[in-house]
Design a protein around this motif. Structure first.
Motif, PDB file in Angstrom:
ATOM      1  N   LYS A  12       1.279   4.098  -2.924  1.00 30.98           N
ATOM      2  CA  LYS A  12       0.903   5.476  -2.588  1.00 30.98           C
ATOM      3  C   LYS A  12       2.069   6.442  -2.826  1.00 30.98           C
ATOM      4  O   LYS A  12       1.871   7.558  -3.317  1.00 30.98           O
ATOM      5  CB  LYS A  12       0.481   5.533  -1.120  1.00 30.98           C
ATOM      6  CG  LYS A  12       0.150   6.917  -0.579  1.00 30.98           C
ATOM      7  CD  LYS A  12      -1.181   7.409  -1.085  1.00 30.98           C
ATOM      8  CE  LYS A  12      -1.563   8.725  -0.427  1.00 30.98           C
ATOM      9  NZ  LYS A  12      -2.855   9.233  -0.918  1.00 30.98           N
TER      10      LYS A  12
ATOM     11  N   GLN B 171       0.833  -1.205   0.000  1.00 38.15           N
ATOM     12  CA  GLN B 171       0.000   0.000   0.000  1.00 38.15           C
ATOM     13  C   GLN B 171       0.872   1.260   0.000  1.00 38.15           C
ATOM     14  O   GLN B 171       0.626   2.210  -0.752  1.00 38.15           O
ATOM     15  CB  GLN B 171      -0.907   0.023   1.233  1.00 38.15           C
ATOM     16  CG  GLN B 171      -2.051  -0.978   1.213  1.00 38.15           C
ATOM     17  CD  GLN B 171      -2.854  -0.920   2.500  1.00 38.15           C
ATOM     18  OE1 GLN B 171      -2.315  -0.974   3.612  1.00 38.15           O
ATOM     19  NE2 GLN B 171      -4.158  -0.797   2.371  1.00 38.15           N
TER      20      GLN B 171
ATOM     21  N   LYS C  34       5.051  10.773   6.440  1.00 39.21           N
ATOM     22  CA  LYS C  34       5.006  12.198   6.127  1.00 39.21           C
ATOM     23  C   LYS C  34       5.875  13.016   7.069  1.00 39.21           C
ATOM     24  O   LYS C  34       6.500  13.995   6.678  1.00 39.21           O
ATOM     25  CB  LYS C  34       3.551  12.685   6.166  1.00 39.21           C
ATOM     26  CG  LYS C  34       2.724  12.199   4.989  1.00 39.21           C
ATOM     27  CD  LYS C  34       1.303  12.712   5.056  1.00 39.21           C
ATOM     28  CE  LYS C  34       0.509  12.260   3.824  1.00 39.21           C
ATOM     29  NZ  LYS C  34      -0.902  12.729   3.890  1.00 39.21           N
TER      30      LYS C  34
ATOM     31  N   GLU D 111      -7.324   0.016   7.388  1.00 32.70           N
ATOM     32  CA  GLU D 111      -7.375   1.455   7.084  1.00 32.70           C
ATOM     33  C   GLU D 111      -6.734   2.267   8.204  1.00 32.70           C
ATOM     34  O   GLU D 111      -5.967   3.208   7.945  1.00 32.70           O
ATOM     35  CB  GLU D 111      -8.828   1.898   6.876  1.00 32.70           C
ATOM     36  CG  GLU D 111      -9.503   1.326   5.637  1.00 32.70           C
ATOM     37  CD  GLU D 111      -9.901  -0.138   5.794  1.00 32.70           C
ATOM     38  OE1 GLU D 111      -9.964  -0.619   6.952  1.00 32.70           O
ATOM     39  OE2 GLU D 111     -10.136  -0.788   4.760  1.00 32.70           O
ATOM     40  N   GLU D 112      -7.051   1.924   9.454  1.00 35.08           N
ATOM     41  CA  GLU D 112      -6.480   2.642  10.593  1.00 35.08           C
ATOM     42  C   GLU D 112      -4.956   2.485  10.628  1.00 35.08           C
ATOM     43  O   GLU D 112      -4.225   3.443  10.890  1.00 35.08           O
ATOM     44  CB  GLU D 112      -7.079   2.116  11.900  1.00 35.08           C
ATOM     45  CG  GLU D 112      -8.541   2.479  12.099  1.00 35.08           C
ATOM     46  CD  GLU D 112      -9.162   1.764  13.279  1.00 35.08           C
ATOM     47  OE1 GLU D 112     -10.138   2.299  13.846  1.00 35.08           O
ATOM     48  OE2 GLU D 112      -8.698   0.654  13.633  1.00 35.08           O
ATOM     49  N   GLN D 113      -4.508   1.275  10.366  1.00 37.07           N
ATOM     50  CA  GLN D 113      -3.077   1.015  10.371  1.00 37.07           C
ATOM     51  C   GLN D 113      -2.372   1.805   9.278  1.00 37.07           C
ATOM     52  O   GLN D 113      -1.331   2.437   9.513  1.00 37.07           O
ATOM     53  CB  GLN D 113      -2.814  -0.474  10.177  1.00 37.07           C
ATOM     54  CG  GLN D 113      -1.345  -0.820  10.033  1.00 37.07           C
ATOM     55  CD  GLN D 113      -1.130  -2.309   9.887  1.00 37.07           C
ATOM     56  OE1 GLN D 113      -0.821  -2.990  10.848  1.00 37.07           O
ATOM     57  NE2 GLN D 113      -1.307  -2.832   8.682  1.00 37.07           N
ATOM     58  N   PHE D 114      -2.941   1.798   8.071  1.00 34.87           N
ATOM     59  CA  PHE D 114      -2.319   2.501   6.955  1.00 34.87           C
ATOM     60  C   PHE D 114      -2.242   4.005   7.224  1.00 34.87           C
ATOM     61  O   PHE D 114      -1.203   4.642   6.975  1.00 34.87           O
ATOM     62  CB  PHE D 114      -3.088   2.244   5.654  1.00 34.87           C
ATOM     63  CG  PHE D 114      -2.475   2.920   4.457  1.00 34.87           C
ATOM     64  CD1 PHE D 114      -1.278   2.471   3.928  1.00 34.87           C
ATOM     65  CD2 PHE D 114      -3.089   4.017   3.876  1.00 34.87           C
ATOM     66  CE1 PHE D 114      -0.697   3.093   2.837  1.00 34.87           C
ATOM     67  CE2 PHE D 114      -2.510   4.647   2.778  1.00 34.87           C
ATOM     68  CZ  PHE D 114      -1.313   4.181   2.261  1.00 34.87           C
ATOM     69  N   ASP D 115      -3.315   4.570   7.725  1.00 34.89           N
ATOM     70  CA  ASP D 115      -3.339   6.005   8.016  1.00 34.89           C
ATOM     71  C   ASP D 115      -2.284   6.366   9.067  1.00 34.89           C
ATOM     72  O   ASP D 115      -1.613   7.400   8.966  1.00 34.89           O
ATOM     73  CB  ASP D 115      -4.723   6.427   8.509  1.00 34.89           C
ATOM     74  CG  ASP D 115      -5.767   6.400   7.398  1.00 34.89           C
ATOM     75  OD1 ASP D 115      -5.366   6.369   6.215  1.00 34.89           O
ATOM     76  OD2 ASP D 115      -6.976   6.399   7.710  1.00 34.89           O
ATOM     77  N   LYS D 116      -2.144   5.514  10.073  1.00 35.46           N
ATOM     78  CA  LYS D 116      -1.169   5.749  11.137  1.00 35.46           C
ATOM     79  C   LYS D 116       0.255   5.734  10.589  1.00 35.46           C
ATOM     80  O   LYS D 116       1.070   6.618  10.891  1.00 35.46           O
ATOM     81  CB  LYS D 116      -1.326   4.683  12.229  1.00 35.46           C
ATOM     82  CG  LYS D 116      -0.400   4.856  13.421  1.00 35.46           C
ATOM     83  CD  LYS D 116      -0.712   3.813  14.491  1.00 35.46           C
ATOM     84  CE  LYS D 116       0.167   4.026  15.718  1.00 35.46           C
ATOM     85  NZ  LYS D 116      -0.167   3.058  16.804  1.00 35.46           N
TER      86      LYS D 116
ATOM     87  N   LEU E  20       1.170   6.061   7.376  1.00 37.80           N
ATOM     88  CA  LEU E  20       1.366   7.116   6.383  1.00 37.80           C
ATOM     89  C   LEU E  20       1.693   8.449   7.061  1.00 37.80           C
ATOM     90  O   LEU E  20       2.524   9.217   6.560  1.00 37.80           O
ATOM     91  CB  LEU E  20       0.118   7.267   5.510  1.00 37.80           C
ATOM     92  CG  LEU E  20       0.245   8.218   4.313  1.00 37.80           C
ATOM     93  CD1 LEU E  20       1.360   7.762   3.376  1.00 37.80           C
ATOM     94  CD2 LEU E  20      -1.085   8.300   3.554  1.00 37.80           C
ATOM     95  N   SER E  21       1.090   8.689   8.215  1.00 35.50           N
ATOM     96  CA  SER E  21       1.390   9.929   8.940  1.00 35.50           C
ATOM     97  C   SER E  21       2.838   9.928   9.430  1.00 35.50           C
ATOM     98  O   SER E  21       3.509  10.971   9.447  1.00 35.50           O
ATOM     99  CB  SER E  21       0.430  10.107  10.125  1.00 35.50           C
ATOM    100  OG  SER E  21       0.659   9.136  11.127  1.00 35.50           O
TER     101      SER E  21
END
Length: 230
Positions: A27, A23, A225, A214-219, A221-222
């Motif tokens: 991205k 993922q 960044k 989804e929660e894991q990916f968002d965490k 990805l932050s």
């Protein structure tokens, strides 16, 4: 423009390392390397040559054959990442079978096998812009990686996920056998002499026992960044 970094994702089996690594790579436009697939491919070769039988590994025979084993990733445009090939044969599906899972930790513990594959991993990721997952990426392969993650979850939760995945593929397995395999791989990976599974001192722990994908990916990805936009 964000700088390109090396992302090392280590952790226990069946924690979804490969899924989140794919993922992220897609991205970010990074190269994705599933190092576990490389060890599985060597294991498959050894099994086909009857070098692994009844959970016994003929290390000397495997060493004699290393020069004849070619493991590489060939990019698949539809999937958006490289698919593992063993001597120019696509073995992506075959290496995921339970029989390979039962033997991969033993083959991966052979120092010469690790040395050969780590050299390839270094070459692939030397210029950054790579997401690499495995057992020793942050400690051995890329100890200077800008972002190191260590993924974990309870053995029971990981076995549940692995069991569902195997059943979906049509394999005839039961949950108890899958749980036993997960626990045995944990032990073998953590206690082997060469490059044991350990968390790098500067790795960030991601316990996804109760996280959705989804929660894991968002965490994660932050976290990426924070490193790329600093």
């Amino acid at each position: 423009m964000s700088k390109k970094i090396t992302i090392a994702i280590d952790g226990y089996s069946s924690t979804g390392k490969s899924t989140v690594a794919k993922q992220l790579a897609k991205k970010l436009g990074y190269i994705y390397v599933d190092t576990g697939a490389m060890y599985r491919a060597v294991t498959l070769y050894a099994m086909r040559k009857i070098m692994v039988t009844d959970n016994k590994v003929d290390e000397e025979a495997i060493l004699r054959h290393l020069a004849f084993i070619s493991v590489k990733f060939i990019y698949d445009e539809d999937l958006g990442y490289g698919i593992i090939h063993l001597n120019n044969e696509n073995v992506e599906k075959e290496i995921r079978l339970m029989e390979v899972s039962n033997n991969v930790s033993k083959v991966a513990a052979i120092p010469e096998v690790r040395k050969m594959l780590v050299k390839q991993q270094h070459e692939i990721g030397k210029d950054g812009g790579v997401v690499m997952d495995g057992r020793d990426i942050g400690t051995v392969v890329f100890p200077d990686a800008e972002l190191k993650l260590f993924m974990t979850a309870s053995a029971e939760k990981r076995a549940e996920r692995r069991y569902a995945e195997l059943k979906e593929k049509g394999e005839d397995v039961n949950y108890e056998d899958v749980l036993k395999n997960v626990e045995e791989r944990d032990h073998l990976d953590s206690t082997r002499e060469t490059s044991p599974l350990v968390k790098a001192d500067d790795a960030i722990i991601i316990d996804n026992s109760n996280l959705s994908k989804e929660e894991q990916f968002d965490k994660i990805l932050s976290l990426v960044k924070e490193k790329t936009e600093a």
